[in-house]
Design an enzyme around this catalytic site. Structure first.
Site, PDB file in Angstrom:
ATOM      1  N   GLY A   7       0.976  -1.462   0.079  1.00 33.06           N
ATOM      2  CA  GLY A   7       0.076  -0.098  -0.132  1.00 33.06           C
ATOM      3  C   GLY A   7       0.524   1.368  -0.166  1.00 33.06           C
ATOM      4  O   GLY A   7       0.483   1.873   0.722  1.00 33.06           O
ATOM      5  N   ASP A  22       0.995  -2.152  -4.573  1.00 30.93           N
ATOM      6  CA  ASP A  22      -0.245  -0.962  -4.773  1.00 30.93           C
ATOM      7  C   ASP A  22      -1.960  -1.552  -5.336  1.00 30.93           C
ATOM      8  O   ASP A  22      -1.181  -2.177  -6.678  1.00 30.93           O
ATOM      9  CB  ASP A  22      -0.427   0.601  -4.403  1.00 30.93           C
ATOM     10  CG  ASP A  22      -1.484   1.616  -3.935  1.00 30.93           C
ATOM     11  OD1 ASP A  22      -2.494   1.193  -3.751  1.00 30.93           O
ATOM     12  OD2 ASP A  22      -1.091   2.204  -2.502  1.00 30.93           O
ATOM     13  N   ASP A  75      -3.421  -6.673  -4.870  1.00 33.84           N
ATOM     14  CA  ASP A  75      -4.449  -6.693  -3.873  1.00 33.84           C
ATOM     15  C   ASP A  75      -3.444  -7.218  -2.994  1.00 33.84           C
ATOM     16  O   ASP A  75      -3.209  -8.682  -2.925  1.00 33.84           O
ATOM     17  CB  ASP A  75      -5.795  -7.478  -4.256  1.00 33.84           C
ATOM     18  CG  ASP A  75      -6.412  -7.725  -3.171  1.00 33.84           C
ATOM     19  OD1 ASP A  75      -6.124  -6.995  -1.915  1.00 33.84           O
ATOM     20  OD2 ASP A  75      -7.626  -7.515  -3.583  1.00 33.84           O
ATOM     21  N   MET A  76      -3.167  -6.427  -1.827  1.00 38.25           N
ATOM     22  CA  MET A  76      -2.907  -6.776  -0.784  1.00 38.25           C
ATOM     23  C   MET A  76      -3.574  -7.959   0.550  1.00 38.25           C
ATOM     24  O   MET A  76      -2.468  -8.687   0.781  1.00 38.25           O
ATOM     25  CB  MET A  76      -2.243  -5.736   0.401  1.00 38.25           C
ATOM     26  CG  MET A  76      -3.972  -5.338   0.603  1.00 38.25           C
ATOM     27  SD  MET A  76      -2.785  -3.017   1.596  1.00 38.25           S
ATOM     28  CE  MET A  76      -4.804  -2.580   1.784  1.00 38.25           C
ATOM     29  N   LYS A  91       3.067   2.088   6.008  1.00 40.28           N
ATOM     30  CA  LYS A  91       2.532   2.488   6.413  1.00 40.28           C
ATOM     31  C   LYS A  91       1.095   3.283   6.912  1.00 40.28           C
ATOM     32  O   LYS A  91       0.910   3.729   5.622  1.00 40.28           O
ATOM     33  CB  LYS A  91       3.775   3.602   5.957  1.00 40.28           C
ATOM     34  CG  LYS A  91       3.657   5.307   6.691  1.00 40.28           C
ATOM     35  CD  LYS A  91       4.402   6.210   6.680  1.00 40.28           C
ATOM     36  CE  LYS A  91       3.776   7.300   6.797  1.00 40.28           C
ATOM     37  NZ  LYS A  91       2.656   7.648   5.436  1.00 40.28           N
ATOM     38  N   HIS A 107      -4.437   1.485   9.333  1.00 44.27           N
ATOM     39  CA  HIS A 107      -4.833   2.140  10.476  1.00 44.27           C
ATOM     40  C   HIS A 107      -6.614   2.262   9.382  1.00 44.27           C
ATOM     41  O   HIS A 107      -7.342   3.062  10.093  1.00 44.27           O
ATOM     42  CB  HIS A 107      -4.899   3.484  10.656  1.00 44.27           C
ATOM     43  CG  HIS A 107      -4.395   4.574   9.392  1.00 44.27           C
ATOM     44  ND1 HIS A 107      -4.059   5.880   9.933  1.00 44.27           N
ATOM     45  CD2 HIS A 107      -4.287   4.585   8.654  1.00 44.27           C
ATOM     46  CE1 HIS A 107      -3.793   6.699   8.336  1.00 44.27           C
ATOM     47  NE2 HIS A 107      -3.978   5.802   7.812  1.00 44.27           N
TER      48      HIS A 107
HETATM   49  C1  LIG Z   1      -3.189   5.593   3.398  1.00 46.59           C
HETATM   50  S1  LIG Z   1      -2.845   5.490   2.063  1.00 46.59           S
HETATM   51  C2  LIG Z   1      -1.326   5.565   2.401  1.00 46.59           C
HETATM   52  C3  LIG Z   1      -0.282   5.286   1.489  1.00 46.59           C
HETATM   53  C4  LIG Z   1       1.486   5.356   2.074  1.00 46.59           C
HETATM   54  N1  LIG Z   1       1.066   4.258   2.788  1.00 46.59           N
HETATM   55  C5  LIG Z   1       1.542   5.851   2.880  1.00 46.59           C
HETATM   56  O1  LIG Z   1       1.916   6.174   3.807  1.00 46.59           O
HETATM   57  O2  LIG Z   1       2.101   7.291   1.951  1.00 46.59           O
HETATM   58  C6  LIG Z   1      -2.858   3.633   1.470  1.00 46.59           C
HETATM   59  C7  LIG Z   1      -2.819   3.453   0.616  1.00 46.59           C
HETATM   60  O3  LIG Z   1      -3.596   1.558   0.508  1.00 46.59           O
HETATM   61  C8  LIG Z   1      -3.614   0.956  -0.777  1.00 46.59           C
HETATM   62  N2  LIG Z   1      -4.500  -0.006  -0.690  1.00 46.59           N
HETATM   63  C9  LIG Z   1      -6.276   0.026  -0.626  1.00 46.59           C
HETATM   64  N3  LIG Z   1      -6.051  -1.354  -0.870  1.00 46.59           N
HETATM   65  C10 LIG Z   1      -5.322  -1.948  -0.866  1.00 46.59           C
HETATM   66  C11 LIG Z   1      -5.185  -3.411  -1.700  1.00 46.59           C
HETATM   67  N4  LIG Z   1      -6.277  -4.315  -1.416  1.00 46.59           N
HETATM   68  N5  LIG Z   1      -4.123  -3.413  -2.535  1.00 46.59           N
HETATM   69  C12 LIG Z   1      -2.730  -3.018  -2.559  1.00 46.59           C
HETATM   70  N6  LIG Z   1      -3.317  -1.776  -1.902  1.00 46.59           N
HETATM   71  C13 LIG Z   1      -4.122  -1.358  -1.141  1.00 46.59           C
HETATM   72  C14 LIG Z   1      -4.695   2.267  -1.588  1.00 46.59           C
HETATM   73  O4  LIG Z   1      -4.945   2.750  -2.208  1.00 46.59           O
HETATM   74  C15 LIG Z   1      -3.488   3.305  -0.493  1.00 46.59           C
HETATM   75  O5  LIG Z   1      -2.122   4.027  -0.906  1.00 46.59           O
HETATM   76  O1  LIG Z   2      -6.979  12.264   7.608  1.00 42.48           O
HETATM   77  C1  LIG Z   2      -5.921  11.383   7.585  1.00 42.48           C
HETATM   78  C2  LIG Z   2      -5.289  11.513   7.840  1.00 42.48           C
HETATM   79  C3  LIG Z   2      -3.849  10.044   7.356  1.00 42.48           C
HETATM   80  C4  LIG Z   2      -2.834  10.267   8.672  1.00 42.48           C
HETATM   81  C5  LIG Z   2      -2.383  12.163   9.072  1.00 42.48           C
HETATM   82  C6  LIG Z   2      -1.194  11.786   9.421  1.00 42.48           C
HETATM   83  C7  LIG Z   2      -0.173  10.170   9.731  1.00 42.48           C
HETATM   84  O2  LIG Z   2       1.246  10.646   9.801  1.00 42.48           O
HETATM   85  C8  LIG Z   2      -0.632   9.461   9.588  1.00 42.48           C
HETATM   86  O3  LIG Z   2       0.579   7.952   9.138  1.00 42.48           O
HETATM   87  C9  LIG Z   2      -2.211   9.004   8.724  1.00 42.48           C
HETATM   88  O4  LIG Z   2      -4.543   9.662   7.578  1.00 42.48           O
HETATM   89  C10 LIG Z   2      -5.901   9.224   6.382  1.00 42.48           C
HETATM   90  C11 LIG Z   2      -5.739   8.011   5.538  1.00 42.48           C
HETATM   91  O5  LIG Z   2      -4.714   6.387   5.676  1.00 42.48           O
HETATM   92  C12 LIG Z   2      -7.096   7.850   4.545  1.00 42.48           C
HETATM   93  O6  LIG Z   2      -7.153   6.225   4.120  1.00 42.48           O
HETATM   94  C13 LIG Z   2      -7.546   8.966   4.439  1.00 42.48           C
HETATM   95  C14 LIG Z   2      -8.034   9.712   5.842  1.00 42.48           C
HETATM   96  C15 LIG Z   2      -6.484  10.093   6.644  1.00 42.48           C
END
Ligand SMILES: C[S@@+](CC[C@H](N)C(=O)[O-])C[C@H]1O[C@@H](n2cnc3c(N)ncnc32)[C@H](O)[C@@H]1O
Ligand SMILES: O=c1cc(-c2ccc(O)c(O)c2)oc2c(O)c(O)ccc12
Length: 356
Positions: A199, A222, A242-243, A256, A260
């Site tokens: 992800g 991802d 797909d994870m 990372k 959550h």
């Molecule tokens: C909140 S973001 C975190 C992105 C990155 N790790 C960061 O911290 O900047 C969650 C990520 O999980 C990915 N994701 C969601 N469902 C997934 C799946 N089934 N398989 C792989 N990735 C997935 C989303 O596309 C997104 O990029």
């Molecule tokens: O408002 C958000 C905030 C964060 C977030 C903020 C600071 C961090 O240091 C961190 O690790 C995650 O994560 C999100 C997210 O993951 C979503 O999918 C949608 C909304 C949010």
């Protein structure tokens, strides 16, 4: 007797203020959003000296009749520590606005800017579900997001590519900040021959790791639509997948701000796939989790409160949660891991190494 009564009245008025403060608290978020939308931090930065209200208003082309509105929004932002005031010239009374550390983190061109996080995280799509919070406590199992939008967060993302890209940019700038500490944690990364960031979005963190540890083979997993148009490099590969199905094999898995977003049941599935991905590693492998760890008794008050708010954000949006150490430990054991080490912290996040 009279004194007691006076104390009682005082307390009541303090409580009145407490209630109003909380009713109005969203105004802090909205004033911050307005400052970022107007690019005020950049204007102050480019001015190179304290900027007077008149100069700021003129940069923004604010009509003279609205200059006092700008002054009142700025007064709130000074009060909450986003800007400060300083004398424009020595020996003269005139004051102007200057940046604080918080607003310097909002400069658009800074490599660690959080400006791209403010607008997505304060987008109406994420705020309007709050109007459904009370409703969603009775009747059904839907999140506030689903109650308000009529579809869950992931379906909404599929139908609103622009919004999801916007949110991915926000996460990328949060990761940029975390990547500042990658070099400092040799004990975690050095000697790892291959790593997959599950992800990992558009690869911000994985790319910082690949730069800091050039011998490491780094891959980002991802969703196919997220990694489709990303240019690969020698040091960083992208895999669409797909994870919940499978994670490419590596010596270490990095994950990372992903867990959550998910319930305990979903996290156990994801962690099982991560454990399988490192199973072939001669050294035994590890999963490196970068996430918040709620520690509301020990954390300083602002840090504790911010993590509790992030937990509500996850609850409202997607049935996810921020977890305390005990909740993390339970997940690791239920996903078949034998031990973990929770050492490094970087701001809101902690780094947790989990071993099979
Ligand atoms: C909140 S973001 C975190 C992105 C990155 N790790 C960061 O911290 O900047 C969650 C990520 O999980 C990915 N994701 C969601 N469902 C997934 C799946 N089934 N398989 C792989 N990735 C997935 C989303 O596309 C997104 O990029
Ligand atoms: O408002 C958000 C905030 C964060 C977030 C903020 C600071 C961090 O240091 C961190 O690790 C995650 O994560 C999100 C997210 O993951 C979503 O999918 C949608 C909304 C949010």
């Amino acid at each position: 007797m009279e004194l007691d009564q006076e104390l009682g009245t005082n307390e009541l008025f303090q409580a009145q203020c407490h209630i109003y403060k909380h009713m109005y608290h969203y105004m802090e978020s909205m004033s911050l959003k307005c400052a970022v939308q107007l690019g005020i931090p950049d204007i102050i930065h480019k001015h190179n000296q304290p900027i007077t209200l008149t100069d700021l208003a003129s940069h923004l082309q604010v009509p003279p009749i609205k200059a006092n509105c700008l002054q009142r929004v700025m007064r709130v932002l000074v009060h909450s520590g986003f800007f400060a005031t300083a004398k424009v010239h020595e020996n003269k009374e005139e004051e102007g606005y200057v940046l604080t550390t918080s607003s310097s983190l909002l400069l658009k061109d800074s490599p660690t800017s959080l400006s791209a996080a403010v607008l997505p995280f304060l987008d109406p799509a994420l705020i309007t579900p709050w109007f459904s919070l009370a409703d969603c406590f009775h009747g059904n199992e839907l999140t506030a997001f689903e109650t308000y939008h009529g579809m869950n967060f992931w379906e909404y993302g599929k139908q609103n590519h622009e919004f999801i890209n916007f949110l991915n940019e926000a996460m990328a700038c949060d990761s940029q900040l975390v990547s500042l500490v990658v070099k400092d944690h040799k004990e975690i990364f050095e000697g790892v021959a291959s790593l997959v960031d599950v992800g990992g979005g558009t690869g911000t963190l994985a790319s910082a790791i690949a730069d800091a540890y050039p011998h490491m083979e780094c891959t980002v997993l991802d969703l196919p639509q997220v990694v489709a148009d990303i240019q690969e490099s020698k040091s960083l590969k992208f895999v669409g997948g797909d994870m919940f199905e499978s994670v490419p094999s590596a010596e270490a898995v990095l994950i990372k701000s992903v867990l959550h977003n998910w319930s305990d049941e979903a996290c156990i599935k994801i962690l099982n796939r991560c454990r399988e991905a490192i199973a072939g590693s001669e050294k035994g492998g590890k999963v490196i989790i970068v996430e918040m760890v709620i520690n509301d008794k020990k954390d300083e008050s602002n840090l504790a409160e911010t993590k509790l708010f992030a937990d509500l954000q996850m609850m409202i949006i997607c049935n996810g949660r921020e977890r305390n150490e005990q909740e993390w430990a339970r997940l690791f054991s239920q996903a078949g891991f034998s031990s973990y080490k929770m050492t490094a912290t970087c701001g809101l996040n902690s780094i947790i190494e989990v071993y099979p």
